[in-house]
Every structure is written in structure tokens, then in C-alpha cells.
Scaffold this motif. Sequence first.
Motif, PDB file in Angstrom:
ATOM      1  N   ARG A 130      13.986  26.471   6.031  1.00 44.63           N
ATOM      2  CA  ARG A 130      13.235  27.671   6.531  1.00 44.63           C
ATOM      3  C   ARG A 130      13.187  27.543   8.156  1.00 44.63           C
ATOM      4  NH1 ARG A 130      11.009  25.411   1.966  1.00 44.63           N
ATOM      5  NH2 ARG A 130       9.782  24.267   3.117  1.00 44.63           N
TER       6      ARG A 130
ATOM      7  N   GLU B  26      16.515  30.137  12.772  1.00 43.55           N
ATOM      8  CA  GLU B  26      17.603  30.965  12.666  1.00 43.55           C
ATOM      9  C   GLU B  26      18.556  30.943  13.942  1.00 43.55           C
ATOM     10  OE1 GLU B  26      14.662  31.958  11.556  1.00 43.55           O
ATOM     11  OE2 GLU B  26      14.697  32.491   9.433  1.00 43.55           O
TER      12      GLU B  26
ATOM     13  N   SER C 270      25.696  32.700   7.281  1.00 44.21           N
ATOM     14  CA  SER C 270      24.447  32.798   6.707  1.00 44.21           C
ATOM     15  C   SER C 270      23.884  34.108   7.166  1.00 44.21           C
ATOM     16  CB  SER C 270      23.434  31.736   6.916  1.00 44.21           C
ATOM     17  OG  SER C 270      22.982  31.573   8.369  1.00 44.21           O
ATOM     18  N   ARG C 271      22.740  34.666   6.468  1.00 44.83           N
ATOM     19  CA  ARG C 271      21.998  35.749   6.873  1.00 44.83           C
ATOM     20  C   ARG C 271      21.558  35.826   8.438  1.00 44.83           C
ATOM     21  NH1 ARG C 271      17.842  37.890   2.525  1.00 44.83           N
ATOM     22  NH2 ARG C 271      17.821  39.704   4.087  1.00 44.83           N
TER      23      ARG C 271
ATOM     24  N   ILE D   5      29.347  31.718   2.244  1.00 39.71           N
ATOM     25  CA  ILE D   5      27.904  32.324   2.218  1.00 39.71           C
ATOM     26  C   ILE D   5      27.275  31.896   0.834  1.00 39.71           C
ATOM     27  CG2 ILE D   5      28.652  34.383   1.458  1.00 39.71           C
ATOM     28  CD1 ILE D   5      26.309  35.711   2.929  1.00 39.71           C
ATOM     29  N   ASN D   6      25.953  31.450   0.648  1.00 39.75           N
ATOM     30  CA  ASN D   6      25.225  31.109  -0.484  1.00 39.75           C
ATOM     31  C   ASN D   6      25.221  32.535  -1.302  1.00 39.75           C
ATOM     32  OD1 ASN D   6      22.878  30.540  -1.980  1.00 39.75           O
ATOM     33  ND2 ASN D   6      23.267  28.478  -1.034  1.00 39.75           N
TER      34      ASN D   6
ATOM     35  N   THR E 267      22.644  33.238  -3.253  1.00 39.62           N
ATOM     36  CA  THR E 267      21.657  34.139  -3.011  1.00 39.62           C
ATOM     37  C   THR E 267      21.238  34.733  -1.785  1.00 39.62           C
ATOM     38  OG1 THR E 267      20.636  31.945  -4.018  1.00 39.62           O
ATOM     39  CG2 THR E 267      19.132  33.368  -2.861  1.00 39.62           C
ATOM     40  N   ASP E 268      21.764  34.262  -0.683  1.00 41.21           N
ATOM     41  CA  ASP E 268      22.156  35.157   0.280  1.00 41.21           C
ATOM     42  C   ASP E 268      22.770  36.537   0.350  1.00 41.21           C
ATOM     43  OD1 ASP E 268      20.450  33.344   1.715  1.00 41.21           O
ATOM     44  OD2 ASP E 268      22.042  32.448   2.847  1.00 41.21           O
ATOM     45  N   TRP E 269      23.883  36.144  -0.517  1.00 42.36           N
ATOM     46  CA  TRP E 269      24.837  37.418  -0.397  1.00 42.36           C
ATOM     47  C   TRP E 269      24.055  38.324  -1.659  1.00 42.36           C
ATOM     48  CZ3 TRP E 269      29.461  38.891   0.993  1.00 42.36           C
ATOM     49  CH2 TRP E 269      30.165  39.857   0.396  1.00 42.36           C
TER      50      TRP E 269
ATOM     51  N   SER F  86      20.872  39.042  -1.750  1.00 48.08           N
ATOM     52  CA  SER F  86      19.833  39.486  -0.947  1.00 48.08           C
ATOM     53  C   SER F  86      20.205  40.042   0.249  1.00 48.08           C
ATOM     54  CB  SER F  86      18.913  38.306  -0.487  1.00 48.08           C
ATOM     55  OG  SER F  86      18.529  37.571  -1.657  1.00 48.08           O
ATOM     56  N   LEU F  87      21.199  40.404   0.874  1.00 50.92           N
ATOM     57  CA  LEU F  87      21.836  41.110   1.795  1.00 50.92           C
ATOM     58  C   LEU F  87      21.199  42.683   1.899  1.00 50.92           C
ATOM     59  CD1 LEU F  87      25.571  40.392   2.391  1.00 50.92           C
ATOM     60  CD2 LEU F  87      23.938  39.245   3.302  1.00 50.92           C
TER      61      LEU F  87
ATOM     62  N   GLU G 239      22.938  44.393   6.788  1.00 53.55           N
ATOM     63  CA  GLU G 239      23.958  43.138   6.609  1.00 53.55           C
ATOM     64  C   GLU G 239      25.148  43.482   5.837  1.00 53.55           C
ATOM     65  OE1 GLU G 239      20.009  40.427   7.264  1.00 53.55           O
ATOM     66  OE2 GLU G 239      20.874  40.632   5.168  1.00 53.55           O
TER      67      GLU G 239
END
Length: 413
Positions: free
Chosen positions: A208, A211, A246-247, A277-278, A280-282, A284-285, A289
Motif C-alpha cells: 500500500r 506509487e 501496475s496501476r 499485471i495483477n 485485480t488491478d486489471w 479495476s482499471l 488507464e
Amino acid sequence: MQALVYTFIALAAAGVGAAAYFGLIFTPAEAILAAVVFGCACVVLMERALRQRAENRLEKAIEDLSRLLATDAQAGAVLGQRINAMADVNAGARLEGVEADISVLGTVIRQVAEAVAEMEDRAAKPQPVGRDRMIAAAPPPRATSAREIEPVIPLEMLRQAVGENRLIYHIQPVVTLPQRRPQGYDLVPRLMLEDGDLADRADFMPRRGGEDVLRHIEGIGLVEAITISRRARTSGQPITLYLPLSRATLGDSDASEQLIASLEANRAIAPGLIFAINETDWQSLTTGERAIADAVAKKGAGFSLVNVKSLRVDVAELAGQGVRSLRIDAARFIEEPEVYTDFHASDIANYIARFEVTLLATGITTERQIVELLEDGITLVQGPHIAAPGPVRPDLMVEAGRPAAPQLRRAEF
């Protein structure tokens, strides 16, 4: 019709001769000559008109014939194209696809029938009453998800180490079964500690926040991947590299612009770069993004979704977005395939492969897992049992500002 015309010409010639004899006081010989000359002139004019009419009809007939021949030629060309198209049709491949669909459909129908039979059996059994019934009706408790383990190295120490150029990238091969030939290589970030030891990704990558550090690490990885790919291509050994994304990078305007610019400047090697890319990140784009991800796919690069929890997804949509592989945990897929999909374990890989997307099993630890994955049709694997991460050949690395890494020969490229 021509006889009537010639009759009128003869009568007109006789009239001209009579008019010349009586009106113009011609001699009989002159009157006859005038009649003959007039009749010949009329005949000549008539024949000329008839010949012109015949020529016009002939030209029109030739034009019609040419038009018909052109139409026939066009129809012949269309027929030839259709014949060529039919000749190029690979009926065997289509039949294999139909057979695969029928097999998958049969599996689904069998599973539905088994589920219905099980429900009927449960309905036929007498239900307990009272407290026992309440206990039986209660849903089974869900397993509590493991809490994410925080990295051992704090964020500030990581930021300092990255600023001191103590971040290095090793590679871990992704192989195809059963030959176990390298299909590609994962770029694995590692941190060199002050005592010379190497820290793995799980020990320092922030969960967390941080970034800016993530963007810096992924930027270094992009430069490393481009350098390795270009030098490998120059040496005649083009490779496929999986590099982390990542995002943090996709959501930053400067970092995303640099990413697109780097891919644009290296279009020749872009198809060999796949961004891991994870999942979850994909999922949540954001819209912005997602636009950056689409731009990356248009440059020729691809994506590999990491830590996929379920295969109940629209594979065709993922393939259209540039996803080339889905990474699943090998042990969990072997032990609990129903967690990932409703298909039979031996059918899911072939089904996903129809959309040019590959299943990649990670975390291989034993030889038995390889045998079971081969039985299920999964031929792309990675894990410590295959090969551990190791350094890249020195002639392919980014040499500026890189500390020397200990030699791990097992995964050296």
C-alpha cells in the motif's frame, strides 16, 4: 419494303423524264438520260442509307456482345474467387473446433445432470427438525482469507536503496512442456542489501502506498527489458520477456507517456514484451488507464494476468484487449479445479486456446504437478522446480550503474 422503295424511285425517275420532255422541251434522248441519272442518284443514296443502317446495327450488336463477354468474364472471376476460397478452407481445423465444442458441451451437460441428480437426492432425504435442522441449514463457514504479509524492508529503506542503484533484475524462465524449452523469461526485481544478500520481491515491494517507488522500479524494468530484447535480437536470439506493470504506472500521465514513447521507439521488439499485471488491478482499471492499456496493445505489446482467481471470464474480450496468457496457481488448480472453472480440467486449456490465450501454471514445486498439468493440456509452466531466478548474461544487461550480481547458473540466459 425495298421493292416498294425502288418502285417509287422508278416512278419518280419517269416523272422527272416526263417533266424534262414536256416542261423543259428536252429531246426524248435527253429526257430519258435525265430520268436514268435521277434514278441512279436515288438508288445510290438509298443504298448508302441502307449500308449505314446495317453498320449501325452491326456496331450495336458488337457492343452488346462485348458487354455480355465482360459480364461473363466478371462472373468467371467471381466463380474463381469462390473456388479459391473453398480450396483454402481448412475443413480439418473447423472440424476440430466443432469437436472441441461438442466435447465441452457434453462435459457441461454431464455436470448439470450430476448436479440435478444430487439435488434430487437431497430433496428426497427427510429434513431434520428443531435445532438439528437449523444447524443443518446453516451454510458452511468460509475459510478466512490470509492477511497480506507486509514487506520486511520498509518503504523509506526501499526508496533509499533504489536511489543508490541497488535494484537489479534477474530472469526466471517460462517453459513449454514436455520438452521444457524456454518460451519466455520473467523479469524478477531483486534488491541488493548492504551486506551483499539479495532480497526477493515479496520482501520489499510495497503493498500500500509508495506509487512513486513502484513507477521507478517498473521504469527500470522497462529499460532493462528493452535493452535485453534489442541485444538478444541483434545476436540472432529474439526472446519474450514478461515485465511487471501496475496501476501506479498506468495511472500516472508522465510514466504512461514514457511507456508509450518507449514502445513506439522500439516497435521491432514490442511483440516480445508482455506486461505482467495483477488480475485485480486489471479489473479495476479506470477509463483513462484502460485507454493507456489499449494504446500499449496497439503498439504490439501484450499482457499477462497474474494471480488469476477464476477462469469464469470473457476470454474473447480479454484477447481483444491484448491479453495473451492467464496465470493460475498450479497446486490450487490441481487440487480444486472447480474453484477456477465449471469446465472439466482437461477441457479448459483447449477452450481458452481457441481465443489465442494461453494458460500459464505458476509455482511448480514437484514433478507430479507437471505430469498432472500435461494430462490437463496445460503446457506452459513456471516455478522453482523448473528453474529459480538467475542473472542475465552480462552482454545483455544494462551495464551503467549496475552492481555485480552473484552468478546463478541455473536460470542464466
